[in-house]
Design an enzyme around this catalytic site. Structure first.
Site, PDB file in Angstrom:
ATOM      1  N   GLY A  12       3.186 -46.607  -3.605  1.00 31.19           N
ATOM      2  CA  GLY A  12       3.574 -45.230  -3.279  1.00 31.19           C
ATOM      3  C   GLY A  12       2.381 -44.367  -2.921  1.00 31.19           C
ATOM      4  O   GLY A  12       2.291 -43.195  -3.315  1.00 31.19           O
ATOM      5  N   ALA A  13       1.460 -44.936  -2.126  1.00 29.37           N
ATOM      6  CA  ALA A  13       0.202 -44.230  -1.816  1.00 29.37           C
ATOM      7  C   ALA A  13       0.368 -43.188  -0.712  1.00 29.37           C
ATOM      8  O   ALA A  13      -0.570 -42.447  -0.424  1.00 29.37           O
ATOM      9  CB  ALA A  13      -0.855 -45.247  -1.396  1.00 29.37           C
ATOM     10  N   SER A  15       2.493 -40.561  -0.480  1.00 28.39           N
ATOM     11  CA  SER A  15       2.887 -39.170  -0.752  1.00 28.39           C
ATOM     12  C   SER A  15       2.621 -38.810  -2.203  1.00 28.39           C
ATOM     13  O   SER A  15       2.275 -39.663  -3.021  1.00 28.39           O
ATOM     14  CB  SER A  15       4.369 -38.940  -0.407  1.00 28.39           C
ATOM     15  N   GLY A  16       2.785 -37.526  -2.509  1.00 29.76           N
ATOM     16  CA  GLY A  16       2.731 -37.035  -3.883  1.00 29.76           C
ATOM     17  C   GLY A  16       1.497 -37.480  -4.654  1.00 29.76           C
ATOM     18  O   GLY A  16       0.371 -37.449  -4.157  1.00 29.76           O
ATOM     19  N   SER A 153       6.516 -41.163 -17.574  1.00 31.97           N
ATOM     20  CA  SER A 153       6.868 -39.744 -17.659  1.00 31.97           C
ATOM     21  C   SER A 153       7.270 -39.438 -19.090  1.00 31.97           C
ATOM     22  O   SER A 153       7.873 -40.295 -19.759  1.00 31.97           O
ATOM     23  CB  SER A 153       8.037 -39.460 -16.718  1.00 31.97           C
ATOM     24  N   TYR A 186      17.201 -41.750 -14.075  1.00 32.43           N
ATOM     25  CA  TYR A 186      15.738 -41.737 -13.876  1.00 32.43           C
ATOM     26  C   TYR A 186      15.031 -41.874 -15.228  1.00 32.43           C
ATOM     27  O   TYR A 186      14.122 -42.689 -15.384  1.00 32.43           O
ATOM     28  CB  TYR A 186      15.339 -40.432 -13.173  1.00 32.43           C
TER      29      TYR A 186
HETATM   30  N1  LIG Z   1       6.047 -35.194 -10.045  1.00 29.37           N
HETATM   31  C1  LIG Z   1       6.218 -35.129 -11.357  1.00 29.37           C
HETATM   32  O1  LIG Z   1       6.412 -34.062 -11.972  1.00 29.37           O
HETATM   33  C2  LIG Z   1       6.137 -36.394 -12.163  1.00 29.37           C
HETATM   34  C3  LIG Z   1       6.134 -36.273 -13.577  1.00 29.37           C
HETATM   35  C4  LIG Z   1       6.064 -37.416 -14.338  1.00 29.37           C
HETATM   36  C5  LIG Z   1       5.963 -38.653 -13.727  1.00 29.37           C
HETATM   37  N2  LIG Z   1       5.980 -38.749 -12.359  1.00 29.37           N
HETATM   38  C6  LIG Z   1       5.872 -40.060 -11.751  1.00 29.37           C
HETATM   39  O2  LIG Z   1       4.836 -40.047 -10.802  1.00 29.37           O
HETATM   40  C7  LIG Z   1       5.061 -41.083  -9.834  1.00 29.37           C
HETATM   41  C8  LIG Z   1       4.867 -40.543  -8.432  1.00 29.37           C
HETATM   42  O3  LIG Z   1       5.897 -39.596  -8.176  1.00 29.37           O
HETATM   43  P1  LIG Z   1       5.666 -38.327  -7.241  1.00 29.37           P
HETATM   44  O4  LIG Z   1       6.003 -37.147  -8.062  1.00 29.37           O
HETATM   45  O5  LIG Z   1       4.359 -38.404  -6.573  1.00 29.37           O
HETATM   46  O6  LIG Z   1       6.876 -38.494  -6.207  1.00 29.37           O
HETATM   47  P2  LIG Z   1       6.897 -38.778  -4.623  1.00 29.37           P
HETATM   48  O7  LIG Z   1       6.054 -37.798  -3.909  1.00 29.37           O
HETATM   49  O8  LIG Z   1       8.343 -38.827  -4.286  1.00 29.37           O
HETATM   50  O9  LIG Z   1       6.256 -40.214  -4.496  1.00 29.37           O
HETATM   51  C9  LIG Z   1       7.015 -41.356  -4.801  1.00 29.37           C
HETATM   52  C10 LIG Z   1       6.474 -42.538  -4.026  1.00 29.37           C
HETATM   53  O10 LIG Z   1       7.302 -43.666  -4.341  1.00 29.37           O
HETATM   54  C11 LIG Z   1       7.626 -44.317  -3.127  1.00 29.37           C
HETATM   55  N3  LIG Z   1       8.876 -45.062  -3.212  1.00 29.37           N
HETATM   56  C12 LIG Z   1      10.115 -44.602  -3.455  1.00 29.37           C
HETATM   57  N4  LIG Z   1      11.009 -45.590  -3.373  1.00 29.37           N
HETATM   58  C13 LIG Z   1      10.316 -46.712  -3.050  1.00 29.37           C
HETATM   59  C14 LIG Z   1      10.667 -48.050  -2.798  1.00 29.37           C
HETATM   60  N5  LIG Z   1      11.938 -48.476  -2.831  1.00 29.37           N
HETATM   61  N6  LIG Z   1       9.693 -48.939  -2.500  1.00 29.37           N
HETATM   62  C15 LIG Z   1       8.412 -48.549  -2.425  1.00 29.37           C
HETATM   63  N7  LIG Z   1       8.002 -47.287  -2.637  1.00 29.37           N
HETATM   64  C16 LIG Z   1       8.952 -46.379  -2.938  1.00 29.37           C
HETATM   65  C17 LIG Z   1       7.748 -43.201  -2.104  1.00 29.37           C
HETATM   66  O11 LIG Z   1       7.668 -43.745  -0.807  1.00 29.37           O
HETATM   67  P3  LIG Z   1       8.475 -43.075   0.426  1.00 29.37           P
HETATM   68  O12 LIG Z   1       7.697 -41.851   0.800  1.00 29.37           O
HETATM   69  O13 LIG Z   1       8.489 -44.146   1.450  1.00 29.37           O
HETATM   70  O14 LIG Z   1       9.842 -42.755  -0.098  1.00 29.37           O
HETATM   71  C18 LIG Z   1       6.548 -42.347  -2.498  1.00 29.37           C
HETATM   72  O15 LIG Z   1       5.381 -42.867  -1.939  1.00 29.37           O
HETATM   73  C19 LIG Z   1       6.466 -41.613 -10.131  1.00 29.37           C
HETATM   74  O16 LIG Z   1       6.370 -42.792 -10.892  1.00 29.37           O
HETATM   75  C20 LIG Z   1       7.104 -40.512 -10.966  1.00 29.37           C
HETATM   76  O17 LIG Z   1       8.109 -41.006 -11.799  1.00 29.37           O
HETATM   77  C21 LIG Z   1       6.056 -37.639 -11.568  1.00 29.37           C
END
Ligand SMILES: NC(=O)c1ccc[n+]([C@@H]2O[C@H](COP(=O)([O-])OP(=O)(O)OC[C@H]3O[C@@H](n4cnc5c(N)ncnc54)[C@H](OP(=O)(O)O)[C@@H]3O)[C@@H](O)[C@H]2O)c1
Length: 274
Positions: A12-13, A15-16, A153, A186
């Site tokens: 998931g490199a 985005s985000g 999380s 989730y």
């Molecule tokens: N943001 C928060 O507040 C928060 C808090 C606690 C934990 N987290 C954790 O942090 C991590 C990153 O999340 P984020 O907030 O940065 O969200 P994000 O911006 O939505 O990033 C998620 C990444 O996962 C990829 N992904 C989704 N489905 C996939 C699949 N089937 N195969 C391969 N890659 C896939 C996405 O790729 P695409 O762009 O191609 O969809 C994207 O690169 C996650 O594990 C999340 O649970 C986030």
């Protein structure tokens, strides 16, 4: 590719938090070979075209769709067979999804559960021997166990998050057929991942050969509203996440969240603490 570079796999490199972690990793003077394991190769090429990659690092993009076991197997086989001495030093399991509606994968499993938990279980099982071997090789040069980072999380804990409900893992409803709630599912995936984390840690502690030991970490990056995780949420939630919540005292910036991942993946302090 220079064998002196530590090899990092980052899911998931594009985005985000994954993209933030990538931006910070390439600032390091330690040379890395970064394998960006992503669902969308073209989007990732676009995202990284904005970055200047210092010459000590190298980057490759590799297709990995976590909602497909075929894709996971093909990704792992590709790594293991292309070079029998490719080290796998740091595995950052960052990618995850939140699905607003119940959906099923090609493997006939609920999408969130397969993407966020089962596919990582499979991936680690396929790569574990090589990761252990990489610890052994790296420990000949410096004290550095291979690492696996689970980006988890605090929502895996009871009473955490927006509605203080869950998680609640019900074996008879893993497929969502008896009711589906996006956030509950989730949270369940993050709980399942933590259960796997503890079990894996226990098994790895039993490894007799000290040099083959792997360090595993499960981390909480903090609540970071400015990522794409809520992409399937209603518009009002997206607006809240984008324009209001970033100003709340309890949220973190993507830079702060990404820094937690990078710290767990690379900091020498954690090596000493083990
Ligand atoms: N943001 C928060 O507040 C928060 C808090 C606690 C934990 N987290 C954790 O942090 C991590 C990153 O999340 P984020 O907030 O940065 O969200 P994000 O911006 O939505 O990033 C998620 C990444 O996962 C990829 N992904 C989704 N489905 C996939 C699949 N089937 N195969 C391969 N890659 C896939 C996405 O790729 P695409 O762009 O191609 O969809 C994207 O690169 C996650 O594990 C999340 O649970 C986030």
């Amino acid at each position: 590719m220079s064998q002196e570079r530590k090899v990092i796999i980052l899911t998931g490199a594009n985005s985000g938090l994954g993209f933030e972690a990538l931006k910070q990793l390439i600032q390091h003077s330690t040379p890395y070979h970064l394998i960006l394991a992503v669902r969308n190769v073209t989007e990732t090429e676009k995202a990284i075209s904005a970055l200047t990659i210092p010459s000590q690092h190298s980057i490759e993009i590799s297709k990995l769709d976590l909602s497909s076991f075929t894709s996971v197997k093909s990704f792992a086989q590709g790594l293991l067979t292309r070079d029998p001495i490719l080290p796998l030093n740091i595995l950052i399991l960052n990618a995850a999804t939140v699905k607003s509606k119940l959906s099923t994968t090609e493997d006939n499993l609920e999408t969130t559960f397969q993407t966020n938990h089962l596919s990582y279980f499979l991936l680690i099982n396929l790569l574990l021997d090589r990761i252990k071997w990489s610890s052994e090789q790296q420990n000949k040069l410096e004290s550095f166990n291979s690492r696996i980072i689970f980006v988890n999380s605090s929502l895996h804990k009871p009473g955490e998050g927006h509605n203080k409900i869950g998680p609640k893992l019900e074996i008879e409803n893993l497929d969502g057929s008896k009711g589906y709630d996006s956030m509950l599912f989730y949270k369940n995936t993050k709980l399942a991942q933590m259960l796997f984390f503890y079990q894996l840690n226990k098994l790895l502690e039993e490894e007799k050969d000290e040099k083959k030991k792997i360090s595993i970490f499960a981390i909480e990056p903090g609540f970071v509203p400015q990522t794409e995780l809520a992409r399937e949420s209603p518009s009002y939630v997206k607006l809240l996440m984008k324009y209001i919540l970033p100003f709340a005292s309890f949220t973190r910036t993507p830079e702060q969240g990404g820094a937690v991942i990078v710290y767990a993946a690379t900091s020498p302090e954690l090596e000493i603490a083990i």
